[in-house]
Write a protein that holds these residues in place. Sequence first.
Motif, mmCIF file in Angstrom:
data_model
loop_
_atom_site.group_PDB
_atom_site.id
_atom_site.type_symbol
_atom_site.label_atom_id
_atom_site.label_comp_id
_atom_site.label_asym_id
_atom_site.label_seq_id
_atom_site.Cartn_x
_atom_site.Cartn_y
_atom_site.Cartn_z
ATOM 1 N N SER A 381 0.805 -1.229 0.000
ATOM 2 C CA SER A 381 0.000 0.000 0.000
ATOM 3 C C SER A 381 0.833 1.271 0.000
ATOM 4 C CB SER A 381 -0.979 0.016 1.178
ATOM 5 O OG SER A 381 -0.321 0.342 2.383
ATOM 6 N N ALA A 382 2.124 1.177 -0.291
ATOM 7 C CA ALA A 382 2.953 2.394 -0.352
ATOM 8 C C ALA A 382 2.479 3.318 -1.461
ATOM 9 C CB ALA A 382 4.417 2.019 -0.562
ATOM 10 N N CYS A 387 -0.259 8.427 -3.243
ATOM 11 C CA CYS A 387 -1.081 8.965 -4.333
ATOM 12 C C CYS A 387 -1.757 10.263 -3.883
ATOM 13 C CB CYS A 387 -2.135 7.949 -4.748
ATOM 14 S SG CYS A 387 -3.188 8.529 -6.112
ATOM 15 N N PRO A 388 -1.560 11.358 -4.603
ATOM 16 C CA PRO A 388 -2.151 12.636 -4.183
ATOM 17 C C PRO A 388 -3.625 12.781 -4.535
ATOM 18 C CG PRO A 388 -0.873 12.957 -6.167
ATOM 19 C CD PRO A 388 -0.689 11.520 -5.782
ATOM 20 N N PRO A 393 -3.615 2.501 -6.609
ATOM 21 C CA PRO A 393 -2.787 2.066 -7.743
ATOM 22 C C PRO A 393 -2.578 0.562 -7.809
ATOM 23 C CG PRO A 393 -1.828 3.983 -6.675
ATOM 24 C CD PRO A 393 -2.934 3.507 -5.792
ATOM 25 N N GLN A 394 -2.533 -0.131 -6.643
ATOM 26 C CA GLN A 394 -2.302 -1.570 -6.693
ATOM 27 C C GLN A 394 -3.463 -2.290 -7.371
ATOM 28 O OE1 GLN A 394 -2.907 0.128 -3.982
ATOM 29 N NE2 GLN A 394 -4.241 -0.963 -2.531
ATOM 30 N N VAL A 425 7.740 5.168 -5.399
ATOM 31 C CA VAL A 425 7.814 4.602 -4.051
ATOM 32 C C VAL A 425 7.638 3.091 -4.043
ATOM 33 C CG1 VAL A 425 6.928 6.741 -3.069
ATOM 34 C CG2 VAL A 425 5.334 4.900 -3.639
ATOM 35 N N CYS A 426 7.371 2.457 -5.191
ATOM 36 C CA CYS A 426 7.084 1.020 -5.215
ATOM 37 C C CYS A 426 8.334 0.209 -4.887
ATOM 38 C CB CYS A 426 6.547 0.623 -6.592
ATOM 39 S SG CYS A 426 6.168 -1.141 -6.729
#
Length: 753
Positions: A381-382, A387-388, A393-394, A425-426
Motif C-alpha cells: 500500500s505504499a 497517491c495525491p 494504484p495496486q 515509491v514502489c
Amino acid sequence: MDVLTQFNLGKLWDFKGGIHPPERKSQSNHVPIRHAKLVEKYYIPVKQHAGKAGDILVNIGDYVLKGQPLTQGDGLRILPVHAPTSGYIINIAPYVAAHPSGLPELCIHLESDGTEQWIERNPIDDFLTQTPEQLVDKIYKAGVAGLGGAAFPTAAKIHSADKQVKLLIINGAECEPYITCDDRLMRDYPEDIIEGIRILRYILRPEKVVIAVEDNKPEAVEALQKALQGANDIEIRVIPTKYPSGAAKQLIHILTGMEVPSGQRSSSIGVLMQNVGTAFAIKRAVMNDEPLIERVVTLTGDKVANKGNQWVRIGTPIYQLLQQYGYQYDSRFPVFMGGPLMGFILPDLQAPVTKITNCLLAPDHFEYAPPAPEQSCIRCSACSDACPVNLMPQQLYWFARSEDHEKSEEYALHDCIECGLCAYVCPSHIPLIQYFRQEKAKIWDIKEKAKQAEEAKQRFEARQARLEKEEQERKARAQKAMVARREEMKTQDGVDPVQAALERLKAKKTETEASLTPVKTIIGEKGEILPDNSDIMAQRKARRLARQQEAGETAKLAENNEAQNNIDPKKAAVAAALARAKAKKAQQAGTTDEPVIDKSATQSAVENTEVSTAQPTEENDPRKAAIAAAIARAKAKKAQQAGTTDEHAIDKSATQSAVENSPISDDQATEANDPRKAAIAAAIARAKAKKAQLASEVISGVSENPNKSAVENLEIPIAHTVEENDPRKAAVAAAIARAKAKKVAAQQAKNNE
C-alpha cells in the motif's frame, strides 16, 4: 463554501500524499535564458496539442515565411502550427516523434534559408482596444496551447470557462526536479508575464487573480513583485515545496482547500488555471502578433556540458540541439523528455522539439541507474499512501494488466494525474505509471471508435431519412401528376380512365370466377366443412382399372406369342402341307371311284395345322401380309381357270373359301412398301399354285404312302423358305421347290406308264 471565501481566508491547505525528492534545479537556473542556434532542417509535427490535427495548407516546394501558418483548424480545439523560420517545404511525410512509443507522426519538413524573414505582423500597444472575442481569436490563430505539460488549446479553455471564473490562478510552482524553465522565465520576463495575465483577466473578468510560486524560487517571486510595482490587482502567494504541488487539482486544494469533483473541470467550482509560460505566449500573440513558434526548454543533466534554459524553435531535432550545448552521446544512458518523474525516455534523439517539450534531461551514471527488474506486487500500500488523488494504484495495476477496462474506469483511472509517485515509491520496482498510461490510451481508443461508430450511425440514419423523404416527395409529385392527367383525360373523353380500367379488371375477374367449377363441400362428422372429392376419386379408379385391363391383355398376348414361338416352324410347315394335300385329295375323291380318304383324318390334320397356319397370319410384319395376300389372289385366279376344264377340276367353293378366310385383305396387301418384294411374293404364289396342280395329279395316280412321302419331300424346302425373313432367299427357295416338284411329277408319270 464559495471558492472566494476560502481563498480570502489567506490560509494554505495541504493535500494527501506527495513526496520531497531531490530538486537538482541549481544545475540550470543559474544563467539567463539564451537563444539556441538556427539549424538547417526542421520537422514540424502537424499535431502538437490535445486534439485533432488541422488541414495542411502548404505543398512540397512552397516557400514559406517565418510565422506563416502551415495548417488550419476548424474550431478552437484544432490548433494551427506555424513555420519556425523562412525556407522551403522539402517533404510532408511521417517522421519519428517525441513519444514513448517511437512511432512516426506526420511532419512538415522545412529547410531554412537563413534569412529569418517574417510574415506581415500587426502588433498593438493597448489590448483594451480589442474586444474579448477578438483577443480569443488572436490567441487561437497564434496556436497557443498549455505549456505546463497538458498542451490543451488555450483559446478553447478560455472560451469554455467564459463568465464562470471567480478565481484565476497562474501556476508558477514548477515542482518537478531538474526543470527550471518557468523559474527562469519569471526571473527574465516578469513584465511580459504580468501583461499576459492582465489580458486573461480582461477576457475572463475574474474577481481574484493570484500567482502561486513555490518557496524554493525566491528570485522569481522578487522579480514578479517588482514588475507589479505595488499594484494590487494581482496577488502573489508563496506555497510550500512539495511534489506534486504544481498539478492543477493539488494547487487548487492548497490555495482554497476545495477539491475539483471527479470527472469535472476546475471551472465547475469557479476556478481557471494557466501556466506562466502560457501567459507569456498569450502576451506575444496579442501584443506582438507572434505565433507560438518557440518555447523555453531546460537542458540539464551531467551529460550536458553547458546546462541552462534556451529559446528553442519548434521542430528542431533534439540531437542537434543537445550537440550545441556540449552533449556527448552515450548509448548506456538515455535522454528523458520532461522530468525524472513525469517524463519518458526518448526512443530516438532525432525526434523534434514540440510545444510540450519543457525539459531535456541527459543524466550520467551518478544520476541514473538502469531500472531494477520488475517483481510481484506485495500489497504494501505504499503507492496508495503516496497517491495525491486518493486512488488505489495496486488495484488499477491488476485491472490494467488484465485489460479490464470497465473495472479501471470504475476505480477512477481517469483521475490519475500521471505524477509517477506510485512507481517512485514502489518497492517491487513496478512501472505503474507506464501501465496506467497504456490503459488510458486503450480506453480512449475504444471510446473514440465507439464515438466514430455512433457518428457513422447517425449519418447513415440521416441519409436514410433524407432518401425516404425524397422518395415520398417523388411519389407525391407522381401522384399529383397522375391526378392532373386523369382530370385532363376525363375532361377530354368524359370518362375516368382509371375507373374504366378498374371496371374492365373487375369484369374479367367475374368472368374467370364464373368459368371455374365450384368446389363441392360436405359436412363432416363434427360439423366441419370438408371438400367433396368423390368425383376425383371415381376418375382415379377408372384410370386404375383401365391400366390393369391393359396390363392383362398385354400379358395374355405375350403368353400367346411365347406359345407360338415354342412350336417348331419346320414341323408346322410340313403339317400344313399335308393338311392341304389331304384336303385337295378328298375333294377330288368325291368325283372318282378311288378309295375315299377318311374325312375325319383329314379334318384332324387340318385342326392340327391350325396353329401353324394361323401363326404366319398373326405376324405383324406387313411384308409377310402382302405375300400371303398375293398367294390368296393367285389361288383364286387359278381356281377360276380350272373351273372351265373337265380334267382335274378344282372346287371353286374351296378356293373361294380360302380367299375369304385369308386374314389380310387386298387393301392391306397394297400397304407393302417394296415393289420388288411384292413381285417376288407373286412369283412364289404362282409357283405354289402350279405345284398344287401337279401334286393333285400325282395324288390321283399313286397310293397314299408314296404321295405322303413325296409331298413331305416337296413341302420341307418350302417350310424352310417360309422360316427365312429375306425375300430374295425366299424367291430362290421357291424356284428350287418348283424344279423339284416338276421333276417328281415327271418321274411319277413315267412310273405310271
